[in-house]
Each structure stands twice: as C-alpha cells, then as structure tokens.
Write an enzyme that holds these catalytic residues in place. Sequence first.
Site, PDB file in Angstrom:
ATOM      1  N   ASP A 219      29.045 -43.658 -25.716  1.00  0.00           N
ATOM      2  CA  ASP A 219      30.144 -44.812 -25.712  1.00  0.00           C
ATOM      3  C   ASP A 219      30.686 -45.105 -27.195  1.00  0.00           C
ATOM      4  O   ASP A 219      29.788 -45.402 -28.002  1.00  0.00           O
ATOM      5  CB  ASP A 219      29.709 -46.245 -25.148  1.00  0.00           C
ATOM      6  CG  ASP A 219      30.858 -47.158 -25.057  1.00  0.00           C
ATOM      7  OD1 ASP A 219      31.754 -46.767 -24.428  1.00  0.00           O
ATOM      8  OD2 ASP A 219      30.611 -48.063 -25.706  1.00  0.00           O
TER       9      ASP A 219
ATOM     10  N   GLU B 234      32.193 -39.866 -26.604  1.00  0.00           N
ATOM     11  CA  GLU B 234      33.562 -40.705 -26.482  1.00  0.00           C
ATOM     12  C   GLU B 234      34.139 -40.827 -27.810  1.00  0.00           C
ATOM     13  O   GLU B 234      33.828 -41.831 -28.739  1.00  0.00           O
ATOM     14  CB  GLU B 234      33.570 -41.943 -25.950  1.00  0.00           C
ATOM     15  CG  GLU B 234      34.640 -42.844 -25.560  1.00  0.00           C
ATOM     16  CD  GLU B 234      34.484 -44.220 -25.001  1.00  0.00           C
ATOM     17  OE1 GLU B 234      35.534 -44.694 -24.364  1.00  0.00           O
ATOM     18  OE2 GLU B 234      33.681 -44.962 -25.475  1.00  0.00           O
TER      19      GLU B 234
END
Length: 702
Positions: free
Chosen positions: A342, A378
């Site tokens: 993330d 990401e």
Amino acid sequence: MQVWPGEAYPLGATYDGAGTNFAVFTEAADRVELCLLHDDGSETAVELRESDAFVRHAYLPGVMPGQRYGFRVHGPYDPARGLRCNSAKLLLDPYAKAVSGAIRWGEEVYGYHFDEPERRNDLDSAPHTMTSVVINPYFDWGDDRPPRTDYQHTVIYEAHVKGLTMRHPGLPEELRGTYAALAHPAIIEHLTKLGVTALELMPVHQFVNDHRLVDMGLNNYWGYNTIGFFAPHNAYASWGDRGQQVLEFKSAVRALHEAGIEVILDVVYNHTAEGNHLGPTLSFKGIDNPSYYRLTDDPRYYMDTTGTGNSLLMRSPHVLQLIMDSLRYWVTEMHVDGFRFDLAATLARQFHEVDRLSSFFDLVQQDPVVSQVKLIAEPWDVGEGGYQVGNFPPLWTEWNGKYRDTVRDLWRGEPRALAEFASRLTGSSDLYQDDGRRPNASINFVTCHDGFTLHDLVAYNDKHNDANGEDNRDGESHNRSWNCGAEGDTDDPAVLGLRARQTRNFIATLMLSQGVPMLSHGDEFARSQRGNNNAYCQDNEVSWVRWPEDDPGLLEFTRAMVWLRRDHPVFRRRRFFHGRPVEGTHDELSDIAWFTPEGGEMAQQDWDSAPASALTVFLNGNAISEPGPRGERIADDSFLLMFNASPEPLDFLVPVDHGRQWQVIVDTGRPEGVPPGTGAKVTAGDRLTLPDRSLTVLQRPA
C-alpha cells in the site's frame, strides 16, 4: 518467578517448548518492564535488565502460549525532542505474533490530556488497550507447497476476508467473515471455477478501528490502519484470539494452496495506527518515537506522506529490520506467496523525494526469501512527486493506474483515448520496457477496493458517500465513470442494456490485455456499493458481497473470458510485441497489426483523430517470440479484436490478408456475450455490424 538473561535475538516473544524469550528494541528508554497479564485484570511486571545494542531481553521459563503481555517503557516524555515515553501506557510488542482484545477508546490510551495537549497523561491504559500474545509456532503444514504460479498464468482476485464471506449462503453462520471461511469448499469452488490463481487479501495485519470512526458508529472496515505487522487481525478469527488466529490463518493458506491458489497480502508498511501528535500511544510511539517515525524539523510533529497522520522512518535501520523481518515471517512461517504494498512510494522516501534506489529496495533485492515471492507496488502516495507508475525497480510489478484510467476513458467516450488505449492493451511498453521489465510488470485492473465497483462505474456519474459521515467530501471526485443515462437505480431497459454491455466490455478488455489481470471481489456478478466510492468505514451490507442465489449471465461471461485468456498464450505473452514478423516462424504476417473499422491499416492521422474510438487489432498466434518453459516454440490460434467505443453502431470489415475463415467467440453486444465456441462463422472481406459501445472477438485456428 524465574527470570533468565535470555537472548537479544529474535525480537518479540519466542516460545521454545519450555519457556519464552522476550526481546524489544528501544534506544529512548531508561528502563523497560515486561508485564504478564492475568485474566483477573492483574499483572506481573518483570524488568528487562539485560541490554545488547539497545535490545532489552529476558527468558522466562514456564511462560506458555496464550500468555498475554505488554511493555511499560520508562523514559523521557518530551515531545519537543520527539520523545513520548510514558510508563502508564501498556504497549504492544512491535513483534507480537498475535494480539488479543480491542481498544476501548478513551483518554486513557493517549499520552496527553484532551483539554491540555501539552500535559503528560498518567492514566493507566492497560484496561483499555489490546495486548500481545505468546503463540505456539508449531503447525502441521503436511505437504504444503507454494503454487509458484508464473505471472503470465496469474489471475488475481482482490478480496476482503469479511466482505467476501459474510453473506455467502453456503457457509455456516459461525464461519462467515473469518479466515476459516476462506478455506471452506464453497469459497474455494467459486474461485477455482472462476479461474482465479491468486487471492489478494485486503489487510489482515492487526489493525485498529479509529477513535473518530467508532464515535460515529462506524469501523475501519478496509483495515489500512496497522498496529501489528506480524499478527493476523484477531477479529477475523472464529476460534479465539489467544493465538488461535494464527492457526486459523495457516489452515486457510494450506487449503487455498491445495486448490492451487496463491495468497497475496495487501500490506501497510508506510504508517501505523498511532496517527499524528494527537494520536494514541499504543506501541511504537511509546517505545521509541524518533526511531520509528519521520518527524518534522519540529520533532513534536510527524511527516505525513500517507494522509494518515504519520509515516514510518524508512532510513532507520530498525524500521527496515522490522519490515524485512515481518515480510520473511509471513513467507516462511505463514506460507504466503506475495505482497501488495500500500502507498509503496512512501517506502522509497529516504529523505523527501522518492528514490528508486532507496535502502528498502536494496534490502528486498538481495533478500533470498522476500525477493522470490510476488512483489506488487501501489506506485503512489499523497506526498509531493508521489505518483510513480512505471518507476519501480525491475523485481517489482505495479498496479497500473494508467491502465485503469485509459480503459475507463475509452469506454465512456473520452476523445483522444485510442492511442494510449493501444499501449495499455499491449502491456504498457512505454512504462516498463526501458528498464528491462516485461508486460507482466503491469497489474491491470479496472476496479479495486478503492473507488466504484464495476456495477457502480457504469451506474453513477458522481460519488454518493453520505453514509461515511463526511458530507460526501471524502473519496475521489474524478472517477472517469458514466451512468449510461440515469444516476443510480433505474427501470429504463435501454439504460440497463447499455450498462450490462459496458460491464461486459470492461471484463472482456481486462482479460484480452497483455499483463496480469486483477478482478475485484463481487464484480463478476455486479456487486454494488450504492454509489459509495470510499466504503472504507462501511462494515455492513454496503460493502459485503451479496452472493446471487442463481448463476447470472455476467458470472458465466466472466468465467468464459478468464478461461479464454488461460487457454490462449497470445493474450498473456511474456514479451512485448515487435510490430513485425517473427523470425523462424515461416509466417510473413506481423505479430500484431492495427486496422480501422474499414479494414485499412491504422495511419498516424487515424491515431491522432480526436473522435476516433474504434479499431481492429490482429494478434498473430503463429508469431509468439518467446519460447516455452523447455525452449519449445509456442503457437496459438490467431484473433481479431474489434472495439467499438463510439455511441453509434459501426460496420467493421474483416481484414482480407490476415486469415480467411474466422469464428465469432465473444460479442459483448449480445446479452450472453456469446461464450467461446458458439458464434457465427465469418470470412475475410465480410462486414460485421457492432452495436454502439461493444466489442467482438474473432478466432482463427492455428
């Protein structure tokens, strides 16, 4: 109680069959107490007197799995110097393998007083906070083996443990929403029939429900608020939270592996749940605040490139050790197969700017365990210069946000989208070829947990996040969505027909694109969040997958498209197209060719035309340049992909020099989508009329 010196490594609580070794790093502390917690609310404190390189440690004979514990750190509380030690706060072990309980929010878990933020708060947090748990590391893995699915054969399914399983009618109620549900035959059967090879789980590291959300009657449903990087989130366990969650998670991984499905974890190493200077003191902040967090020039405050209040200090060797130890633990002890990081751009920030050669990437590159699993970035954060799609090191794959945006733009009718769409369809060589990566570096997706579901993407122009309690201010406002003529629910058959066609277009485009496809859970049967594009706090019917009682057409169509991709290597090439014939194939045709709907080869003016929204792509199955795993030549059928993203029906000419006999195997203009093998036969020179906003696939046997 006997207390032996113990060892400084490994960090955390390590049970060896006769007792437990405890070790914790802190450079800020004057002294550290290990607190053993009892069910009657009392605690036994043991001072950790041994210290090696700022690691305090002790071995306690007879301390068994299931024992709850925490640390009390005595030291300076001086926020002006970045120091926030407070022995009144019972702290979680940063290396805890399991966590028991949940936070009962109140002033007790904060290091300051709400009415006087500069004054130290000495209220005891123990009755109000979570506790670490000693676990039994032993587990019978049997003959478990990682599937090790190559990227070109991978189909990723992003899912939430609770959201995927909470409403499944085939699951016992006591298992719904748990790790055990993932191992249930009903879930595994759905995934295997769909053709999924990798289950990417939204955060399962122990996370915290934010104080603000709890006060609003909401929860941090998504889980991007980690406090324990080694512990499976205890609320997803059906058996208990005194270490049972570890066994239950391992059992789920073992069952998924038996079905040939990899397990990828969505991990949040960029920040923790302790927030900014007004956040709670739960673990790292009270143990050694300046060693774990990026502080500003005024050490009272935190650098925030994540939008959550804090960022971990990626140039700290102790933070890097924590992350690498955590990653190795989940691979070696929990048998997971990869990670999706993330806000991964934050991990590359050693000082301010994103540095592709930062220490974190160096460590991953040389690590013999972590470097061998799937690593998915990401590739952005909220800091300056944080959008880094295409800029991660060669070992990594990336969520391709440009793929998502371009595919959405094409099908909703944005001008000048055709040329970039061609690049995204063929693996995004403009992003990945220069640094030696291949099409499989691109994780292609149209939807994910963050944003509209696939159903909502074609049903809403605007976000509808009122249930989040922020007056619809949260969530992305530019969604590249199109409601097809009506906002939200409608009975208009024309609008519903167009929405169904658009949904099929997105699924088909995803599976026909070079790269690695990723589906979001429930999109295969049109799951809706009622227009909420930021359902992070909706632990309820808004987010839970509503499983259909029957077998709707979209599910069948999605299965057919996944299996079409799996059956044909021309859709999952390991190398980029050359745009010319391939030597040694005895085929004079190029490996790829582009045509206008009239059948002429695309010229530059065709690509540059603003209204252009239709084209035909020829994929030559006899011109695949890469060899098979044993050096053999790979040959496949050839295909024509006809895209009509215009608002009008268009006639497409079947090119005359690229094959004589073809069969229609996909037609999104039809309600059933024409599952492969049932369509009409056409001949070179024939004309096909494609309805507005539809695509057709023709197949020619090798």
